[in-house]
Motif scaffolding. Structure first.
Motif, mmCIF file in Angstrom:
data_model
loop_
_atom_site.group_PDB
_atom_site.id
_atom_site.type_symbol
_atom_site.label_atom_id
_atom_site.label_comp_id
_atom_site.label_asym_id
_atom_site.label_seq_id
_atom_site.Cartn_x
_atom_site.Cartn_y
_atom_site.Cartn_z
ATOM 1 N N TRP A 251 0.828 -1.212 0.000
ATOM 2 C CA TRP A 251 0.000 0.000 0.000
ATOM 3 C C TRP A 251 0.857 1.256 0.000
ATOM 4 C CZ3 TRP A 251 -0.017 3.642 3.996
ATOM 5 C CH2 TRP A 251 -0.878 4.726 3.777
ATOM 6 N N SER A 252 1.937 1.293 0.781
ATOM 7 C CA SER A 252 2.746 2.506 0.879
ATOM 8 C C SER A 252 3.353 2.902 -0.467
ATOM 9 C CB SER A 252 3.868 2.330 1.911
ATOM 10 O OG SER A 252 4.844 1.408 1.450
ATOM 11 N N LEU A 253 3.634 1.910 -1.333
ATOM 12 C CA LEU A 253 4.173 2.238 -2.659
ATOM 13 C C LEU A 253 3.156 3.029 -3.477
ATOM 14 C CD1 LEU A 253 5.944 -1.103 -3.669
ATOM 15 C CD2 LEU A 253 6.972 0.958 -2.701
ATOM 16 N N MET A 267 10.664 5.265 -3.207
ATOM 17 C CA MET A 267 9.778 4.473 -2.338
ATOM 18 C C MET A 267 10.291 3.052 -2.188
ATOM 19 S SD MET A 267 7.423 6.353 -1.065
ATOM 20 C CE MET A 267 6.667 4.938 -0.264
ATOM 21 N N LEU A 268 10.653 2.431 -3.307
ATOM 22 C CA LEU A 268 11.182 1.068 -3.233
ATOM 23 C C LEU A 268 12.454 1.023 -2.396
ATOM 24 C CD1 LEU A 268 10.643 -0.120 -6.922
ATOM 25 C CD2 LEU A 268 9.581 -1.109 -4.892
ATOM 26 N N GLY A 269 13.316 2.037 -2.553
ATOM 27 C CA GLY A 269 14.560 2.068 -1.791
ATOM 28 C C GLY A 269 14.334 2.182 -0.304
ATOM 29 N N CYS A 270 13.365 2.997 0.126
ATOM 30 C CA CYS A 270 13.068 3.143 1.551
ATOM 31 C C CYS A 270 12.574 1.832 2.155
ATOM 32 C CB CYS A 270 12.023 4.239 1.754
ATOM 33 S SG CYS A 270 12.586 5.898 1.404
ATOM 34 N N VAL A 271 11.650 1.187 1.447
ATOM 35 C CA VAL A 271 11.109 -0.079 1.956
ATOM 36 C C VAL A 271 12.205 -1.145 2.007
ATOM 37 C CG1 VAL A 271 9.431 -1.908 1.550
ATOM 38 C CG2 VAL A 271 8.802 0.471 1.123
ATOM 39 N N MET A 272 13.015 -1.213 0.959
ATOM 40 C CA MET A 272 14.059 -2.235 0.894
ATOM 41 C C MET A 272 15.119 -2.026 1.971
ATOM 42 S SD MET A 272 14.535 -2.581 -3.215
ATOM 43 C CE MET A 272 15.998 -3.607 -3.047
ATOM 44 N N ALA A 273 15.451 -0.786 2.266
ATOM 45 C CA ALA A 273 16.443 -0.522 3.307
ATOM 46 C C ALA A 273 15.963 -1.039 4.658
ATOM 47 C CB ALA A 273 16.732 0.979 3.380
ATOM 48 N N ALA A 274 14.683 -0.861 4.967
ATOM 49 C CA ALA A 274 14.136 -1.369 6.221
ATOM 50 C C ALA A 274 14.140 -2.898 6.240
ATOM 51 C CB ALA A 274 12.716 -0.840 6.423
ATOM 52 N N VAL A 307 2.124 0.801 19.904
ATOM 53 C CA VAL A 307 2.815 2.055 20.188
ATOM 54 C C VAL A 307 3.259 2.759 18.905
ATOM 55 C CG1 VAL A 307 4.880 3.047 21.268
ATOM 56 C CG2 VAL A 307 3.568 1.281 22.462
ATOM 57 N N TRP A 308 3.609 1.990 17.862
ATOM 58 C CA TRP A 308 4.331 2.556 16.724
ATOM 59 C C TRP A 308 3.470 2.908 15.524
ATOM 60 C CZ3 TRP A 308 8.528 5.084 16.378
ATOM 61 C CH2 TRP A 308 9.182 5.268 15.151
ATOM 62 N N THR A 309 2.264 2.392 15.394
ATOM 63 C CA THR A 309 1.528 2.562 14.138
ATOM 64 C C THR A 309 1.243 4.027 13.807
ATOM 65 O OG1 THR A 309 -0.509 2.080 15.360
ATOM 66 C CG2 THR A 309 0.467 0.282 14.101
ATOM 67 N N PHE A 310 0.858 4.836 14.779
ATOM 68 C CA PHE A 310 0.592 6.242 14.490
ATOM 69 C C PHE A 310 1.864 7.012 14.139
ATOM 70 C CE2 PHE A 310 -3.568 5.278 16.138
ATOM 71 C CZ PHE A 310 -4.399 6.175 15.474
ATOM 72 N N PRO A 311 2.962 6.850 14.888
ATOM 73 C CA PRO A 311 4.205 7.500 14.441
ATOM 74 C C PRO A 311 4.656 7.037 13.055
ATOM 75 C CG PRO A 311 4.389 6.864 16.734
ATOM 76 C CD PRO A 311 3.105 6.282 16.233
ATOM 77 N N MET A 312 4.514 5.753 12.750
ATOM 78 C CA MET A 312 4.917 5.259 11.439
ATOM 79 C C MET A 312 4.113 5.933 10.327
ATOM 80 S SD MET A 312 4.946 1.323 9.961
ATOM 81 C CE MET A 312 3.156 1.197 9.847
ATOM 82 N N THR A 313 2.818 6.088 10.536
ATOM 83 C CA THR A 313 1.974 6.732 9.528
ATOM 84 C C THR A 313 2.358 8.195 9.354
ATOM 85 O OG1 THR A 313 0.161 5.231 10.128
ATOM 86 C CG2 THR A 313 -0.412 7.198 8.880
ATOM 87 N N ALA A 314 2.642 8.877 10.454
ATOM 88 C CA ALA A 314 3.043 10.283 10.365
ATOM 89 C C ALA A 314 4.367 10.433 9.620
ATOM 90 C CB ALA A 314 3.158 10.874 11.777
ATOM 91 N N LEU A 315 5.299 9.529 9.873
ATOM 92 C CA LEU A 315 6.590 9.586 9.192
ATOM 93 C C LEU A 315 6.437 9.314 7.698
ATOM 94 C CD1 LEU A 315 8.769 7.740 11.866
ATOM 95 C CD2 LEU A 315 8.896 10.161 11.249
ATOM 96 N N LEU A 316 5.570 8.375 7.344
ATOM 97 C CA LEU A 316 5.330 8.094 5.929
ATOM 98 C C LEU A 316 4.754 9.317 5.222
ATOM 99 C CD1 LEU A 316 4.992 6.230 3.446
ATOM 100 C CD2 LEU A 316 2.807 5.498 4.427
ATOM 101 N N ALA A 317 3.837 10.014 5.880
ATOM 102 C CA ALA A 317 3.158 11.149 5.255
ATOM 103 C C ALA A 317 4.086 12.323 4.980
ATOM 104 C CB ALA A 317 1.997 11.605 6.137
ATOM 105 N N THR A 318 5.285 12.345 5.579
ATOM 106 C CA THR A 318 6.222 13.433 5.280
ATOM 107 C C THR A 318 6.746 13.367 3.855
ATOM 108 O OG1 THR A 318 8.197 12.209 6.002
ATOM 109 C CG2 THR A 318 6.974 13.442 7.694
ATOM 110 N N GLY A 319 6.799 12.172 3.291
ATOM 111 C CA GLY A 319 7.355 12.005 1.956
ATOM 112 C C GLY A 319 8.865 12.151 1.888
ATOM 113 N N GLN A 320 9.503 12.245 3.064
ATOM 114 C CA GLN A 320 10.952 12.389 3.125
ATOM 115 C C GLN A 320 11.599 11.012 3.298
ATOM 116 O OE1 GLN A 320 12.490 15.393 2.605
ATOM 117 N NE2 GLN A 320 10.373 16.007 2.169
#
Length: 434
Positions: A251-253, A267-274, A307-320
């Motif tokens: 979905w994030s892609l 986007m692919l690079g960010c997911v792959m790095a994790a 604990v992490w789902t809301f911070p993760m969503t906020a970080l994704l929405a930055t687009g950085q």
């Protein structure tokens, strides 16, 4: 054990390469190619719908190949499931699009995705039982974590090839034929996997069952009759892991490229790095699971997700890129805590006579609950409005709460012999003179 575990890892890596590849393609190109008359949003939803078909097929595959594993042996499952998934994946790469054959194109796409799911539904049970039923009790979670690491490797392979094609080709070339190349590569990988598995021996547990004439006559019927509650609890418990993975990897892609305007290679690079960092975490967490137990690790993973789902969503929405990577990394850590021990946990919950069917059925039903629905639900709840998609975070939090409750109702399965040996060691240490 190392040879067995490596062969098991290679097989799951290849099978999950096939499965993950489809998810990436669904997020990036399948919508306009196979559903061109739809709006961009509707086309993405339709592509994710065909993606979900694979998850619906996985429990069916678990029943079919589970019957084979409990009646004929674990080894035949490893070969037949790999052949089926590999062939279906190569066929997707050869499939004409809607512009060429019309409505038949999405129909065949759905059929091939279903066959992919059938094969993967059998692969996991055969792979984990190959390691679990050979492993010493005190290292069972560690060795069973090898096939659990395979999906990360498969995901990296799938997205690495897709990223390479995306980077070296123009958008027109990628859409015309570049996306097909990773699907064709699945045939080479499947052949390599079959060669690697050709010398594997049947597991001691199954040989013992066969020699005593104690194999289940109808494994699926026995599981439904005697273990239906256990199947539903394990499916509910594991659904969070699937929801996390496919939120981050699929979905994030679509969200990042279509809503945030982030380049698909970024986007692919960010997911792959994790995912690169998640891979080593799984065996490390499995070592801890052999020490403290399966259930505590799973409960900890669920709590971290809450604990992490809301911070993760906020970080994704930055687009950085850096912030998105950190968000994905946190989600990957909670996933690793849970799924590092699942390869040992689920088989230990069932008697050997129905183990292949029971463990695979619970594992793959979780894919329906958490994997098939997540990209569709996440796309729907994030389709409008500004700011971070908090509906996605709420959905993941709800999944984490459900999984936490299900794990709380499951028993601990770390072998009693290991716990007894530890207790004797503690008593001896306490009795030793100062």
């Amino acid at each position: 054990m190392l040879r067995l575990a490596t062969a098991s890892l290679a097989g799951t890596a290849i099978e999950f390469y096939d499965f993950a590849l489809y998810g990436t393609a669904a997020a990036l190109v399948l919508g306009p190619l196979f559903f061109p008359s739809f709006s961009p949003l509707a086309g993405t939803l339709a592509a994710f719908g065909t993606f979900g078909v694979g998850f619906v097929a996985r429990p069916v595959g678990a029943v079919l190949f589970g019957h084979m594993g409990d009646r004929l042996g674990r080894r035949p499952v490893l070969f037949s499931s790999l052949i089926l998934t590999g062939a279906a994946t190569v066929a997707v790469g050869c499939l004409p699009t809607y512009d060429t054959i019309g409505i038949l194109a999405p129909v065949l796409l759905i059929l091939l995705r279903f066959l992919q799911g059938l094969g993967l539904g059998g692969e996991w049970g055969g792979a984990v039982l190959l390691t679990v039923e050979h492993a010493p009790p005190h290292r069972r979670a560690l060795w069973a974590s090898f096939p659990q690491t395979g999906p990360s490797i498969g995901f990296l392979l799938a997205n690495g090839v897709m990223l390479a094609m995306s980077a070296v080709l123009s958008d027109a070339q990628f859409t015309a034929w570049g996306w097909r190349v990773p699907f064709w590569a699945a045939g080479v990988l499947a052949a390599a996997g079959l060669l690697l598995r050709s010398s594997l021996a049947e597991t001691p547990d199954f040989r013992d069952l066969a020699s005593k004439g104690e194999r289940a006559g109808a494994p699926f019927a026995e599981v439904v009759r005697d273990h239906w509650r256990l199947v539903l609890l394990t499916a509910g418990a594991l659904s969070l892991g699937y929801a996390l993975v496919y939120t981050m990897s699929t979905w994030s892609l679509a969200y990042g490229t279509e809503r945030l305007g982030v380049d698909r290679t970024v986007m692919l690079g960010c997911v792959m790095a994790a995912v690169v960092l998640k891979g080593p975490l799984i065996p490390l967490a499995a070592v801890l699971g052999d020490r403290v137990g399966r259930r505590p690790m799973c409960l900890a993973g669920c709590a971290l997700s809450i604990v992490w789902t809301f911070p993760m969503t906020a970080l994704l929405a930055t687009g950085q890129p850096l912030w998105m990577f950190l968000g994905f990394l946190g989600g990957s850590v909670s996933f690793a805590a849970m799924f590092s021990v699942i390869g040992a946990y689920l088989p230990e919950l069932y008697a050997p006579r129905v183990r292949c069917t029971g463990a695979a059925l619970g594992y793959n039903l979780a894919g329906v609950f958490g994997g098939a629905l997540t990209p569709i639900v996440a796309t729907a709840v994030s389709s409008s409005g500004e700011g971070p998609p908090w509906g996605v975070a709420a959905y993941l939090t709800g999944a984490a709460v459900v999984s936490l409750g299900c794990f709380a109702l499951l028993p601990e399965t770390r072998p009693a012999s290991v716990r007894a040996a530890e207790a004797r060691g503690a008593e001896a240490e306490g009795a030793a003179p100062a």
